[in-house]
Design an enzyme around this catalytic site. Sequence first.
Site, short mmCIF file in Angstrom:
data_model
loop_
_atom_site.label_atom_id
_atom_site.label_comp_id
_atom_site.label_asym_id
_atom_site.label_seq_id
_atom_site.Cartn_x
_atom_site.Cartn_y
_atom_site.Cartn_z
N ASP A 168 0.88 -1.17 0.00
CA ASP A 168 0.00 0.00 0.00
C ASP A 168 0.91 1.22 0.00
OD1 ASP A 168 -1.73 2.08 0.52
OD2 ASP A 168 -2.24 1.43 2.54
N GLU A 200 0.47 10.79 0.90
CA GLU A 200 -0.93 10.40 0.94
C GLU A 200 -1.36 10.01 2.35
OE1 GLU A 200 -4.36 7.54 0.86
OE2 GLU A 200 -2.29 7.21 1.53
#
Length: 332
Positions: A168, A200
Site C-alpha cells: 500500500d 498520501e
Amino acid sequence: METGKLLVELSNLDGPSGYETNVVSYIKSVIEPFVDEAKTTRHGSLIGYKKGKGIGKLAFFAHVDEIGFVVSKVEGQFARLEPVGGVDPKVVYASKIRIYTKNGIEHGVIGMLAPHLQDSESRKKVLTYDEIFVDLSLCERDVRVGDIAVIDQTAFETNGKVVGKALDNRASCGVLVKALEFLKKYDHPWDVYVVFSVQEETGCLGALTGAYEINPDVAIVMDVTFASEPPFSDHIELGKGPVIGLGPVVDRNLVQKVIEIAKKHNVSLQEEAVGGRSGTETDFVQLVRNGVRTSLISIPLKYMHTPVEMVDPHDVEELARLLSLVAVELEV
C-alpha cells in the site's frame, strides 16, 4: 521487468510520508525510457509525461509513501516512537526497525516484556505508543528526535503472491510502471501523465499539488483495497482482477466507459461500493481547480498497514493493461 520482481524491489524501498526521495529516485530511473519527460514537484512527487495527439490530459495517480515512525523521545538507550500514518501498535511488538539517522542507517528492536515477567493484567493489555520503546543498544550512531524509522522487513515472492511492507501503495506504483511499458506499443490520443504522489498517508498533499499543476481533464486514482481475510468473507479476492469503485464519490460516466473498455478486452474487474469519502486521493483530485472527472480503481490486498501485506501480480498486470487501453480508447 517481471512484475513480481518489480513489486519486491518497490516494497523493499523505504519511504514514509515526507521522506520518499529514495522511492521517487528509483521509480524515475525505471520510467525514464518510457516517457517524454519526468520531473519532480516542489514537494517531491514524480510526474511522468507521455505525449499523445492532444485531445486532452489523462492523469493516473498512485502514492509512493508508506506508513512508518518518527522518533519522539530518546531516553538513554531507549527511544519512543510516534506513528506516521495509521500504524496499529499491535503490529510493532517485538519487531526489528531501521532508523534513518543523520549519519546513516541504524537498527533497533522494539522490545516486548517476556511472558515470564507478565502478570495476568499485562497479558490482556494492548500497549499504546506511550508504552512502546525501541532498544537502541544495537546502535553505533546517535539516534535523535525527528529521525524516521520503518519496520525492518524484506519482501518475497512465492506461490504467485508477493508479500512485504509498503505494498500500500507500491503495488499501484508498479501498475503505472507496467502501464507505461504497455503504452510504448500504442499510439494514444490522450496526453498521458503519471503521478507518483507523496504524503498520501498524512493528507494527500502530493495528489493535490500534482493535480493542480497538471489540470487534467480526466483522472484515474489507484490505491489498494481490502481483500478477503478470515474471519471476514468479503467478495473481493486476490487474483480476480482490480477493483473499480462505484458510488457518488466517482464520475459515473467515466466509470461506465472504463467498465466497457475492460469488458471489450476481457480485463477482469471486481466491483466495490464507495458510499461517501473513499479515503483515497480520489477525494482530493476531483476537487482541484474547476473539477476533474475522476474514477478509483484498486488492487486487492491482504493485511493492510502491516509488514506482511499481500498482493497478486496478476491483478497489477490486469490494471496496467486496462490503463493503457483507456489511454488509447477512452472518448472525450
